[in-house]
Scaffold this active site. Structure first.
Site, short mmCIF file in Angstrom:
data_model
loop_
_atom_site.label_atom_id
_atom_site.label_comp_id
_atom_site.label_asym_id
_atom_site.label_seq_id
_atom_site.Cartn_x
_atom_site.Cartn_y
_atom_site.Cartn_z
N GLU B 50 0.81 -1.23 0.00
CA GLU B 50 0.00 0.00 0.00
C GLU B 50 0.84 1.28 0.00
O GLU B 50 0.40 2.32 -0.49
CB GLU B 50 -0.98 0.02 1.18
CG GLU B 50 -2.12 -0.99 1.06
CD GLU B 50 -1.77 -2.39 1.59
OE1 GLU B 50 -0.58 -2.64 1.86
OE2 GLU B 50 -2.69 -3.20 1.73
N PHE B 112 -11.40 -7.45 14.04
CA PHE B 112 -10.35 -7.90 13.13
C PHE B 112 -10.05 -6.81 12.11
O PHE B 112 -10.95 -6.28 11.47
CB PHE B 112 -10.80 -9.19 12.41
CG PHE B 112 -9.79 -9.66 11.40
CD1 PHE B 112 -8.51 -10.03 11.79
CD2 PHE B 112 -10.11 -9.71 10.05
CE1 PHE B 112 -7.57 -10.45 10.87
CE2 PHE B 112 -9.17 -10.13 9.11
CZ PHE B 112 -7.89 -10.51 9.53
N GLN B 113 -8.80 -6.47 11.96
CA GLN B 113 -8.33 -5.44 11.03
C GLN B 113 -8.96 -4.08 11.27
O GLN B 113 -9.20 -3.31 10.35
CB GLN B 113 -8.52 -5.88 9.57
CG GLN B 113 -7.68 -7.12 9.26
CD GLN B 113 -7.47 -7.35 7.79
OE1 GLN B 113 -8.37 -7.11 6.99
NE2 GLN B 113 -6.29 -7.81 7.42
N LYS B 162 -17.59 -0.85 6.26
CA LYS B 162 -17.99 -1.82 5.26
C LYS B 162 -19.50 -1.90 5.06
O LYS B 162 -19.98 -2.02 3.93
CB LYS B 162 -17.44 -3.20 5.65
CG LYS B 162 -17.75 -4.27 4.61
CD LYS B 162 -17.02 -5.57 4.87
CE LYS B 162 -17.32 -6.54 3.75
NZ LYS B 162 -16.64 -7.83 3.92
N MET B 479 24.43 9.57 1.55
CA MET B 479 24.20 10.81 2.28
C MET B 479 24.50 10.64 3.76
O MET B 479 25.03 11.54 4.41
CB MET B 479 22.75 11.27 2.07
CG MET B 479 22.50 12.70 2.51
SD MET B 479 23.64 13.86 1.76
CE MET B 479 22.68 14.48 0.40
C1 LIG Z 1 12.52 5.97 4.95
C2 LIG Z 1 13.80 6.66 5.25
N1 LIG Z 1 14.65 6.14 6.17
C3 LIG Z 1 15.83 6.76 6.43
C4 LIG Z 1 16.20 7.91 5.79
C5 LIG Z 1 17.53 8.59 6.12
N2 LIG Z 1 18.38 8.61 4.92
C6 LIG Z 1 18.50 9.70 4.14
S1 LIG Z 1 19.51 9.44 2.84
C7 LIG Z 1 19.84 7.86 3.31
C8 LIG Z 1 20.76 6.99 2.52
C9 LIG Z 1 20.27 6.71 1.15
O1 LIG Z 1 21.14 5.80 0.55
P1 LIG Z 1 21.04 5.49 -1.01
O2 LIG Z 1 19.65 5.20 -1.36
O3 LIG Z 1 22.04 4.46 -1.34
O4 LIG Z 1 21.38 6.88 -1.67
P2 LIG Z 1 22.81 7.64 -1.77
O5 LIG Z 1 22.81 8.68 -0.69
O6 LIG Z 1 23.88 6.64 -1.59
O7 LIG Z 1 22.79 8.25 -3.12
C10 LIG Z 1 19.17 7.57 4.49
C11 LIG Z 1 19.26 6.28 5.21
C12 LIG Z 1 15.26 8.42 4.85
N3 LIG Z 1 15.50 9.57 4.21
N4 LIG Z 1 14.10 7.78 4.59
#
Ligand SMILES: Cc1ncc(C[n+]2csc(CCOP(=O)(O)OP(=O)(O)O)c2C)c(N)n1
Ligand SMILES: [Mg+2]
Lengths: 169, 576
Positions: B50, B112-113, B162, B479
């Site tokens: 979803e 349920f749900q 529902k 990042m």
């Molecule tokens: C759902 C979620 N969890 C954690 C983060 C924190 N976060 C921001 S960038 C990142 C790393 C992303 O890694 P990648 O997809 O390999 O991209 P890159 O920075 O290497 O280009 C994380 C864990 C986020 N933005 N979203």
């Protein structure tokens, strides 16, 4: 940063499922406190009126007004703080009242124009309405008298004169 | 006409012109699915999770400016939507989420749900409804569409028990288009007087700057923005959400601003004397230290949302209303004051800006050994002539797309700016591709992000969506690694992506084409080939330099003028 100040806010809101939690949620989500809050339907029972007291600085207060107004259920909002308005709060107080204390309690309720509305052989229940300061002053004046239960309605506010909070948004 | 609750829902959606529903069935919505089975005009897209449905609806909405529609079941169906709803909410994207609820007699019994859908979604949506009676279904749908698409748009959730969708109980159906919601009123435009005042202030500037955000795209105001900017010959920057609102290839465009914005855009912000902010919300990633934000400028702010005004930065003049209308009126008024513009001051200002541009802050060290991530985006831009729809996830790759894929048109750049949701890219590409079946849709992602909604590869096969997925595979949550390098003395806690799957094989097993590119010399040739495979989804795993960082960068708590440039950037140009 300006300092925090007491704001009393009136809100007209659709009397609908979830309206109250939307407003309460806005306060917690945006880091505002709710000092007190009262809600009841108006003469049009599809609309509720809320009075709310919070403490914050001017910038936060103006942002709060905008955020409240932005809620889809909110019909109108007004910060009554800086205009002439009337505030009332109701206090219901159950106190211990031994024979020795009865005269003193009677005298205090007279001075504050409160009313004794229920009596048992050991307790008095007292009703008082007035601005919040008066409520507090009364509670202070009780001194050593033991408070068993204290219920406050929270402040209600309305502007003075012919001004009114319009339904038109 | 007598219809059941389920049929009323479908008819209401038809009346609203809905072409796609992104959804996933379950007990509480089976009556609705049964009614949908008979409906011909509306196509249902079956996602694999979803969250994917919400992002796909979101991507659709961002691409074509129409509300995306989601249909999910009660309980886990709607809780799985939470991230997608919050993502849309933070970026003000119009979306309607219809969730089934347990029958009214069971509500509140931990059935349920059962989940309190309106309670859970209340803080992350523009508005939500729990329908209580059959008679109000049609009206609630109309209200939901009005609220979601007008003013500052946003997601609206409709939770429907529902029993109200029971096919056996039929009631009269009438869809009133013109309904009034007394507690909901949008200010359309500002008084002429206020617009005139703003025009006068704008034309008094010696060092003007225009800062435009996603509100311009949502308000379909790009054309008017371009006209005004051209007319005034002022420099302009776009936020991450605003990219494409003004053509990046135009010489008046200074690039993106903010944490990873260009040197010239940020310096011009810091130095300007009049700032015109349009459909932007002074996000902390844009402002840097708010105490040092545009210290010399008078600020004019145009926005549809009154609560955006002076929320973060106190502004001097506000124009509240529809950006498109206000920009048009503003253009008319500036025509009167244009003679007041100090031409000498303006050309001096442009000379200063040009000197900042000479820094070439987006230059980077080229390599013949490893693929530089920036070069992947530049190559994509070259191959697609900058015309693709590009979605992204969150991380370094997202910033590199923003910096190097020079968007010239609005709605082409689709990313989660406000919430920063990893997992957004692939499902969002599904929505964009369905909105524009004949356009090239790219999903530029990271090896970490793509795994968060990888299951949607299956959806892509089912609907024959020829999306091109390009991972900038740096084996790191890049990042996160960058921040650990800068702020945690290189302790790379949990940011190394061990046990990365073989993406090419993974894509193949989903029925798509998988490719790996790991040599700089193959980059352009192989990418060109991948993008030329029409009708097929191609997953291109590009192995990039694992040490590369995103520059320029404003460290947190710093001002626009205190940015760090890449170590390789041209340092010997005089700081003006
Ligand atoms: C759902 C979620 N969890 C954690 C983060 C924190 N976060 C921001 S960038 C990142 C790393 C992303 O890694 P990648 O997809 O390999 O991209 P890159 O920075 O290497 O280009 C994380 C864990 C986020 N933005 N979203
Ligand atoms: Mg990575």
């Amino acid at each position: 940063m300006t300092t925090d100040k007491r704001h009393i806010i009136s809100i007209l809101v659709e009397n609908e499922f979830g309206s109250l939690s939307r407003i309460a949620g806005l306060f917690s989500a945006r880091g505002y406190n709710i000092h007190c809050l009262s809600v009841a339907p108006t003469s049009d029972d599809s609309i509720s009126r809320m009075t709310l007291v919070t403490y914050c600085n001017e910038a936060k207060a103006s942002q709060l007004m905008k955020q409240l107004y932005k809620l889809v259920d909110v019909i109108n909002v007004k910060d009554l703080t800086d205009e002439t308005h009337i505030e009332r709060e109701m206090l219901l107080l159950k106190v211990k009242s031994t024979l020795k204390q009865r005269d003193e309690l009677k005298r205090l309720t007279d001075i504050f124009r409160a009313r004794i509305i229920d009596v048992t052989d050991t307790t008095y229940t007292i009703e008082l309405t007035g601005p919040s300061e008066k409520i507090l002053a009364f509670i202070d004046s009780l001194g050593k008298i033991k408070i068993i239960e204290q219920v406050r309605s929270g402040a209600l506010g309305i502007s003075r004169g012919s001004e009114s909070l319009e339904i038109k948004k | 006409m007598k219809l059941s609750g389920s049929e009323i829902i479908i008819e209401s959606l038809k009346k609203e012109g809905v072409e796609y529903i992104f959804g996933y069935p379950g007990g509480a919505v089976l009556h609705i699915y049964d009614a949908l089975f008979a409906a011909e005009k509306i196509k249902h897209v079956l996602v694999r999770h979803e969250q994917g449905a919400t992002h796909a609806a979101d991507g659709y909405a961002r691409a074509c400016n129409k509300p995306g529609v989601v249909l999910v079941t009660s309980g886990p169906g709607i809780t799985n939507c939470v991230t997608g709803i919050a993502t849309a909410h933070m970026d003000s994207i119009p979306m309607i989420v219809i969730s089934g609820q347990v029958s009214r007699q069971y509500v509140g019994s931990d059935a349920f749900q059962e989940a309190d859908a309106t309670g859970i979604t209340r803080p992350i949506c523009k508005h939500n409804f729990l329908i209580n009676d059959r008679e109000s279904i049609a009206e609630t749908f109309r209200k939901a569409f009005i609220i979601s698409t007008t003013g500052r748009p946003g997601p609206v959730i409709i939770d429907i028990p529902k029993d109200l969708t029971d096919p056996k109980v039929k009631i009269n159906f009438e869809y009133k288009k013109n309904i009034k919601i007394r507690s909901y009123n949008i200010k359309k435009s500002e008084s002429d007087e206020k617009i005139k005042e703003a025009a006068k202030l704008i034309c008094s500037a010696k060092k003007p700057m225009i800062y435009a955000g996603g509100g311009v795209i949502l308000g379909k105001a790009s054309n008017n923005l371009v006209k005004l900017t051209k007319h005034l010959n002022f420099p302009i920057t776009n936020t991450l959400m605003g990219l494409g609102a003004y053509p990046s290839s135009d010489k008046q465009f200074l690039g993106m601003l903010g944490m990873h914005g260009t040197y010239e855009a940020n310096m011009a912000m810091h130095d300007c004397d009049v700032l015109l902010a349009i459909g932007a919300r002074f996000d902390d990633r844009v402002t840097g230290d708010t105490n040092q934000f545009c210290p010399k400028a008078k600020i004019i702010h145009i926005d549809i949302d009154p609560s955006s005004i002076s929320k973060i930065i106190e502004v001097d003049h506000s124009l509240i209303g529809d950006t498109k209308q206000i920009l048009k009126k503003l253009l008319d008024h500036t025509k009167h004051f244009k003679k007041d513009i100090n031409k000498d001051a303006l050309s001096k200002w442009w000379r200063k800006i040009n000197s900042w541009q000479k820094k070439k802050c987006l230059s980077y060290k080229k390599s013949t050994k490893v693929i530089k991530p920036q070069s992947v985006i530049e190559t994509l831009h070259k191959i697609t002539k900058g015309k693709s729809f590009v979605t992204s996830d969150v991380g370094q790759h997202q910033m590199w797309v923003a910096q190097y894929y020079k968007f010239d048109k609005p709605n082409r750049w689709i990313n989660s700016g406000g919430l920063g949701t990893m997992g957004f890219g692939l499902p969002a590409a599904i929505g964009a591709q369905l909105a524009y079946p004949r356009e090239q849709v790219l999903c530029v992602t990271g090896e970490a992000s793509i795994l968060m909604c990888i299951q949607e590869l299956s959806t892509c096969l089912q609907y024959g969506l020829p999306i091109k997925i390009i991972t900038l595979n740096n084996r790191y949550m890049g990042m996160v690694r960058q921040w650990q390098e800068f702020f945690y003395e290189g302790r790379y806690a949990m940011s190394y992506m061990d046990a990365i799957p073989n993406f090419a094989q993974l894509a193949e097993s989903f029925g798509h084409i998988g490719m790996v590119i790991d040599k700089p010399k193959d980059l352009e040739k192989d990418l060109t080939h991948a993008l030329s495979l029409k009708n097929r989804l191609v997953f291109v795993d590009v192995i990039t330099d694992e040490t590369e960082n995103v520059y320029p960068m404003i460290m947190s708590g710093k001002g626009h003028h205190e940015m760090h440039l890449a170590p390789s950037a041209n340092e010997d140009i005089e700081l003006a």
